[in-house]
Design a protein around this motif. Sequence first.
Motif, PDB file in Angstrom:
ATOM      1  N   VAL A 283       7.924   2.265   7.477  1.00  0.00           N
ATOM      2  CA  VAL A 283       6.693   2.801   8.050  1.00  0.00           C
ATOM      3  C   VAL A 283       6.326   4.110   7.367  1.00  0.00           C
ATOM      4  CG1 VAL A 283       5.552   3.633  10.150  1.00  0.00           C
ATOM      5  CG2 VAL A 283       7.163   1.714  10.273  1.00  0.00           C
ATOM      6  N   LEU A 284       5.072   4.232   6.973  1.00  0.00           N
ATOM      7  CA  LEU A 284       4.539   5.495   6.463  1.00  0.00           C
ATOM      8  C   LEU A 284       3.883   6.230   7.625  1.00  0.00           C
ATOM      9  CD1 LEU A 284       3.692   7.331   3.991  1.00  0.00           C
ATOM     10  CD2 LEU A 284       1.509   6.095   4.080  1.00  0.00           C
ATOM     11  N   GLU A 285       4.309   7.476   7.851  1.00  0.00           N
ATOM     12  CA  GLU A 285       3.667   8.317   8.863  1.00  0.00           C
ATOM     13  C   GLU A 285       3.038   9.512   8.165  1.00  0.00           C
ATOM     14  OE1 GLU A 285       4.412  10.747  13.038  1.00  0.00           O
ATOM     15  OE2 GLU A 285       6.129  10.082  11.865  1.00  0.00           O
ATOM     16  N   VAL A 286       1.759   9.730   8.428  1.00  0.00           N
ATOM     17  CA  VAL A 286       1.024  10.831   7.805  1.00  0.00           C
ATOM     18  C   VAL A 286       0.893  11.961   8.818  1.00  0.00           C
ATOM     19  CG1 VAL A 286      -1.126  11.544   6.700  1.00  0.00           C
ATOM     20  CG2 VAL A 286      -0.244   9.224   6.362  1.00  0.00           C
ATOM     21  N   GLY A 287       1.389  13.139   8.456  1.00  0.00           N
ATOM     22  CA  GLY A 287       1.302  14.290   9.348  1.00  0.00           C
ATOM     23  C   GLY A 287       2.173  14.133  10.580  1.00  0.00           C
ATOM     24  N   PRO A 288       3.502  14.056  10.433  1.00  0.00           N
ATOM     25  CA  PRO A 288       4.385  13.838  11.585  1.00  0.00           C
ATOM     26  C   PRO A 288       4.420  15.011  12.565  1.00  0.00           C
ATOM     27  CG  PRO A 288       5.680  14.348   9.639  1.00  0.00           C
ATOM     28  CD  PRO A 288       4.273  14.175   9.176  1.00  0.00           C
ATOM     29  N   GLY A 289       4.008  16.200  12.120  1.00  0.00           N
ATOM     30  CA  GLY A 289       4.044  17.357  13.014  1.00  0.00           C
ATOM     31  C   GLY A 289       5.460  17.686  13.433  1.00  0.00           C
ATOM     32  N   THR A 290       5.688  17.747  14.735  1.00  0.00           N
ATOM     33  CA  THR A 290       7.023  18.067  15.243  1.00  0.00           C
ATOM     34  C   THR A 290       7.885  16.825  15.452  1.00  0.00           C
ATOM     35  OG1 THR A 290       6.137  18.083  17.500  1.00  0.00           O
ATOM     36  CG2 THR A 290       6.230  20.193  16.338  1.00  0.00           C
ATOM     37  N   GLY A 291       7.371  15.654  15.096  1.00  0.00           N
ATOM     38  CA  GLY A 291       8.198  14.448  15.138  1.00  0.00           C
ATOM     39  C   GLY A 291       8.131  13.641  16.414  1.00  0.00           C
ATOM     40  N   ASN A 292       7.132  13.889  17.266  1.00  0.00           N
ATOM     41  CA  ASN A 292       7.057  13.142  18.526  1.00  0.00           C
ATOM     42  C   ASN A 292       6.825  11.641  18.284  1.00  0.00           C
ATOM     43  OD1 ASN A 292       7.376  15.526  19.899  1.00  0.00           O
ATOM     44  ND2 ASN A 292       5.198  15.841  20.275  1.00  0.00           N
ATOM     45  N   LEU A 293       5.983  11.313  17.311  1.00  0.00           N
ATOM     46  CA  LEU A 293       5.777   9.900  16.965  1.00  0.00           C
ATOM     47  C   LEU A 293       6.924   9.369  16.114  1.00  0.00           C
ATOM     48  CD1 LEU A 293       2.020   9.259  16.044  1.00  0.00           C
ATOM     49  CD2 LEU A 293       3.454   7.845  17.510  1.00  0.00           C
TER      50      LEU A 293
ATOM     51  N   PHE B 125       5.544   0.471   1.382  1.00  0.00           N
ATOM     52  CA  PHE B 125       5.766   0.501   2.831  1.00  0.00           C
ATOM     53  C   PHE B 125       5.020  -0.667   3.451  1.00  0.00           C
ATOM     54  CE2 PHE B 125       2.095   3.036   1.841  1.00  0.00           C
ATOM     55  CZ  PHE B 125       1.168   2.745   2.824  1.00  0.00           C
ATOM     56  N   ASP B 126       5.387  -0.999   4.686  1.00  0.00           N
ATOM     57  CA  ASP B 126       4.835  -2.176   5.358  1.00  0.00           C
ATOM     58  C   ASP B 126       3.748  -1.837   6.363  1.00  0.00           C
ATOM     59  OD1 ASP B 126       6.830  -4.098   4.205  1.00  0.00           O
ATOM     60  OD2 ASP B 126       8.217  -2.834   5.326  1.00  0.00           O
ATOM     61  N   VAL B 127       3.891  -0.707   7.047  1.00  0.00           N
ATOM     62  CA  VAL B 127       2.978  -0.318   8.122  1.00  0.00           C
ATOM     63  C   VAL B 127       2.706   1.175   8.004  1.00  0.00           C
ATOM     64  CG1 VAL B 127       2.690  -0.138  10.642  1.00  0.00           C
ATOM     65  CG2 VAL B 127       3.845  -2.126   9.662  1.00  0.00           C
ATOM     66  N   CYS B 128       1.501   1.570   8.371  1.00  0.00           N
ATOM     67  CA  CYS B 128       1.165   2.996   8.417  1.00  0.00           C
ATOM     68  C   CYS B 128       0.803   3.381   9.846  1.00  0.00           C
ATOM     69  CB  CYS B 128       0.007   3.325   7.474  1.00  0.00           C
ATOM     70  SG  CYS B 128      -0.478   5.072   7.492  1.00  0.00           S
TER      71      CYS B 128
END
Length: 386
Positions: free
Chosen positions: A62-72, A124-127
């Motif tokens: 999974v690609l996460e853009v802008g994770p911030g503090t990591g809640n997601l 990656f498979d999902v964003c």
Amino acid sequence: MGKAKTSKRGGASSTPYDRPAKNAAANNVFKFSKDFGQHILKNPGIAETIVAKAYLKPTDTVLEVGPGTGNLTVKILEQAKKVIAVEMDPRMAAETTKRVQGKPEQKRLEVLLGDVIKTTLPPFDVCISNTPYQISSPLVFKLLSLPNPPRTCVLMFQREFALRLTARPNDPLYCRLSVNAQFWARITHVLKVGRNNFRPPPQVDSSVVRIEPKLGSERPNISFEEWDGMLRVCFNRRNKTLRASWLGNKEVLAMLERNYRLWCATNDIPVDDTVADEEDDDNEEMEVDENVPPSAGDEEEEWGGIMDVDGQDDDMPSFFKESMKTEIPKTKSKRKKTRVALLVKEKVRKVLEDVTELADRRSGKCDENDFLRLLAAFNAEGIHFS
């Protein structure tokens, strides 16, 4: 009887049951950056919904853009094989890494520091992303233009941008962004997210959308630059007829003439550069559109510098509009028209009136099949846009 002890103003709390100070929010570890569009999603229920709507598989990267503090991030790691988090702020990158430090998930998290728009992304498979507002449009089209686009993307955007993505013909928010995005992907609205679910709260509400890029045989075999170039002309003012947008604009006709000359030179086709006869030139008056009332949907907003269009706000005072109703004789252009310019204009007229019969239609009411027919007809006449 002795007095009860009172805490000093500004002093530390004497008991764990004391209420936190009203300005406790001001003492956060981070001072959130407006330049990065940092609004941290604090509602765990919404984070779980976003991850659930991605329909993750245990083998997914999974690609996460802008994770911030990591809640997601921590929610995604519970269901996916690996997370690649792209973050511009080194403080946030460190905070996300700290969330999984010393845990088994640490080996399954890769943090890339930098701008996701300028970064070469690994497969990656999902964003999944709580997207910073200012990169909404660039991110969408970067994902859709990848050689191997992801299976699905679940992205949070400013609500108006999300509604533009999902708008259909005749919708007030239907625009070039709508046509472009829906031409390359299936887009559905997932849920609305109120501004109070973020820290600090933004000034507008948000929405989550699911974007499923068209893959394989479903993927359009058309140049995006050419497709978007044509749409830019169509949606310059969405409530104008296509006849007025194409035949009533000198700059558009000049651009088409340049493109036609280039196409002819590439294909070794001679062009007639002789000056047109006066009787032909006399008939070349600009086409004027019917009286179209201005509306808020006429011009597109700028979304991250990608989807901007060359429109003008109708701020003309009413008394000036009244004075313009009196007919003013037109000054004849000193520049002599060539026969190739007249040929290009005739080709455009033929495409709009004879071939597609879309001359009296308005862009805001046309669907992607109409625009496909228009592009095919222009290309058949040797008119291209890239």
